[in-house]
Design an enzyme around this catalytic site. Structure first.
Site, PDB file in Angstrom:
ATOM      1  N   ASP A 134       6.460 -49.167  36.528  1.00  0.00           N
ATOM      2  CA  ASP A 134       6.711 -49.319  35.099  1.00  0.00           C
ATOM      3  C   ASP A 134       6.031 -50.581  34.590  1.00  0.00           C
ATOM      4  OD1 ASP A 134       7.724 -48.457  32.678  1.00  0.00           O
ATOM      5  OD2 ASP A 134       9.614 -49.520  32.904  1.00  0.00           O
ATOM      6  N   TYR A 182       4.871 -53.061  31.077  1.00  0.00           N
ATOM      7  CA  TYR A 182       5.604 -53.794  30.041  1.00  0.00           C
ATOM      8  C   TYR A 182       4.538 -54.178  29.021  1.00  0.00           C
ATOM      9  CZ  TYR A 182       8.992 -57.521  28.578  1.00  0.00           C
ATOM     10  OH  TYR A 182       9.878 -58.330  27.923  1.00  0.00           O
ATOM     11  N   HIS A 190       7.130 -55.255  21.792  1.00  0.00           N
ATOM     12  CA  HIS A 190       8.366 -55.176  22.587  1.00  0.00           C
ATOM     13  C   HIS A 190       8.570 -56.465  23.394  1.00  0.00           C
ATOM     14  CE1 HIS A 190      11.547 -53.687  25.165  1.00  0.00           C
ATOM     15  NE2 HIS A 190      10.809 -53.961  26.229  1.00  0.00           N
ATOM     16  N   GLU A 244       9.079 -44.552  26.082  1.00  0.00           N
ATOM     17  CA  GLU A 244       7.823 -44.838  26.769  1.00  0.00           C
ATOM     18  C   GLU A 244       7.029 -43.549  26.897  1.00  0.00           C
ATOM     19  OE1 GLU A 244       8.017 -47.094  30.391  1.00  0.00           O
ATOM     20  OE2 GLU A 244       9.936 -48.033  29.876  1.00  0.00           O
ATOM     21  N   ASP A 250      13.038 -44.339  29.814  1.00  0.00           N
ATOM     22  CA  ASP A 250      13.402 -45.195  30.937  1.00  0.00           C
ATOM     23  C   ASP A 250      14.771 -45.824  30.661  1.00  0.00           C
ATOM     24  OD1 ASP A 250      13.082 -46.487  33.323  1.00  0.00           O
ATOM     25  OD2 ASP A 250      11.912 -48.136  32.492  1.00  0.00           O
ATOM     26  N   GLN A 274      21.383 -55.419  33.576  1.00  0.00           N
ATOM     27  CA  GLN A 274      20.032 -55.983  33.668  1.00  0.00           C
ATOM     28  C   GLN A 274      20.057 -57.507  33.489  1.00  0.00           C
ATOM     29  OE1 GLN A 274      17.389 -54.185  30.790  1.00  0.00           O
ATOM     30  NE2 GLN A 274      15.613 -55.396  31.391  1.00  0.00           N
ATOM     31  N   TYR A 310      18.672 -59.451  36.959  1.00  0.00           N
ATOM     32  CA  TYR A 310      17.200 -59.363  37.027  1.00  0.00           C
ATOM     33  C   TYR A 310      16.513 -60.633  37.531  1.00  0.00           C
ATOM     34  CZ  TYR A 310      15.754 -62.031  32.853  1.00  0.00           C
ATOM     35  OH  TYR A 310      15.481 -63.017  31.953  1.00  0.00           O
TER      36      TYR A 310
HETATM   37 MN    MN Z   1      10.816 -49.372  31.177  1.00  0.00          MN
END
Ligand code: MN
Length: 427
Positions: free
Chosen positions: A134, A136, A141, A209, A241, A248, A252
């Site tokens: 994935d 970014y 965003h 996404e 996603d 998170q 993370y």
């Molecule tokens: Mn994602």
């Protein structure tokens, strides 16, 4: 121009107005038939077409294909055959279903074997996804998230403008549209608390996404150049996603997303080929600073794909919460694949690469509830009067995407996923 993309073509199969699947699309997918047979197929209008049966009946005899290439429960082997074969097959399907072609049009017995109504079949995952990465890659965003979680003055981290940031995700929980998702459990750190608590996530979110699917591209140790990257991309799907923002936030650091992401990611079941998207190429945003030479691309490497997210509640009310476009992505798929392999990482047939949440420049074009509700500080009012900051139990999130130009509309269909209450762990 690719033959199958000719806007003047029309099919002898009925195509409803505003269908995502005119004869110029010809996506690839896997479905279960009314006789419980799993097969590879394509779609025109609201008809699914069994390519395994078509091949057995001899309609692909001019193309070098193995006998069982479409009699499989995944597209991986067909994707391995490479771009030249995908093109030959797509052109042949286009020719066969074009309105002046009589071969199958006049053979009602064969039609009974190869044609299905969409409501007679069940769409499956189109590929066995070996690895899922994935990215970014939306500047809007990444900037929004940086502003919320870090310093509004330095929203983008120093690496962001120099490389397409990404992480390795979990492929075992990628599911097709229609498969419901349970609210996940996990650890969260309540505001001001010193110790975490355990329970169902309270901040379940979508991420709008798109994802691309690759073919076998390289040997271990050999990079794929940015100029050649597109040759190894079979096609694209819509990608939701799913994210648990409270999990998170706690987990993370320092290695990135883990359980907050791996409980589910949903995809649209028809893979639209890069060939079908060819007429919708557009320039990607100007990159400043200029990328390093291995990421420098020539020509239009982005695509004008209109995207939409709806929240559907149990009473049937539907509210569009986001309208955006794939063309806003700062880093392109070519740059993502070139970067992914510059260290020699091997890419296989059926690997899936998510774009990262696609947010546009305006508040109605943000691709997650995290941004739409600005971290839960704003309420979003739905059509039935109820409000949301994140996704509630029994909400269905629907994502759609399509391109339109010169009277041709090529779409991806949709991903529709219902969030179910967390399971009872005491049972
Ligand atoms: Mn994602």
């Amino acid at each position: 121009m690719l033959k199958a993309n000719d806007p003047s073509l029309s099919s002898w199969l009925a195509v409803p107005e505003n269908s995502d699947f005119p004869i110029q699309n010809i996506p690839f997918g896997v479905f279960l038939t009314r006789d419980d047979i799993i097969t590879i197929g394509t779609r025109i209008g609201d008809h699914a077409i069994d390519l395994g049966a078509l091949h057995q009946l001899g309609y692909f005899k001019e193309i070098p294909l193995t006998d069982d290439i479409f009699l499989q429960d995944t597209l991986n082997d067909f994707i391995s055959d490479g771009k030249k074969t995908w093109r030959l097959v797509r052109n042949r399907i286009s020719e066969l279903f074009e309105k002046n072609n009589q071969e199958l049009q006049k053979n009602k017995d064969h039609q009974k074997i190869v044609l299905f109504e969409m409501d007679e079949i069940e769409m499956k995952l189109p590929v066995q996804i070996g690895d899922y990465t994935d990215f970014y890659s939306s500047k809007e965003h990444a900037t929004n998230v940086g502003k919320m979680f870090r310093d509004p003055e330095n929203a983008l981290l120093p690496n962001w403008l120099h490389l397409p940031v990404g992480y390795h995700g979990r492929s075992s929980s990628i599911i097709p549209s229609g498969t419901p998702v349970r609210r996940p459990y996990g650890q969260t750190l309540p505001k001001g608390a010193e110790k975490p608590v355990f329970g169902p996530s309270r901040l379940v979110d979508f991420e709008l996404e798109m994802a691309f699917i690759t073919t076998d591209a390289n040997a271990l140790g050999e990079p794929i150049s940015v100029d050649e990257a597109e040759d190894y991309i079979f096609g694209m799907v819509l990608f939701n996603d799913w994210s648990a923002r409270d999990l998170q936030k706690w987990e993370y650091v320092p290695l990135g997303p883990f359980l907050a992401k791996s409980f589910a990611s949903s995809i649209s079941p028809w893979i639209v080929t890069l060939d079908a998207l060819e007429p919708f190429r557009v320039e990607s945003p100007k990159q400043d600073p200029e990328p390093l030479p291995y990421l420098k691309q020539k020509g239009n490497k982005s695509f004008d794909i209109q995207l939409q997210v709806d929240i559907k509640t149990d009473d049937g009310s539907v509210t569009t919460v986001c309208n955006t476009n794939f063309k806003y992505m700062y880093w392109t798929m070519s740059q993502q694949l070139a970067h992914h392999t510059i260290n020699g990482c091997k890419i296989n047939s059926g690997d899936m690469m998510g774009s990262g949440t696609i947010s546009g420049p305006t508040p109605d074009s943000y691709g997650s509830m995290l941004e739409l509700s600005w971290q839960g500080t704003k309420e979003i009012t739905l059509k039935n009067g109820s409000t949301r900051k994140f996704i509630a139990d029994n909400d269905t999130v629907v994502m759609k995407g399509h391109c339109a130009k010169n009277g041709v509309r090529i779409g991806f269909g949709e991903i529709s996923t219902k969030i179910l209450p967390a399971i009872d762990l005491n049972k």
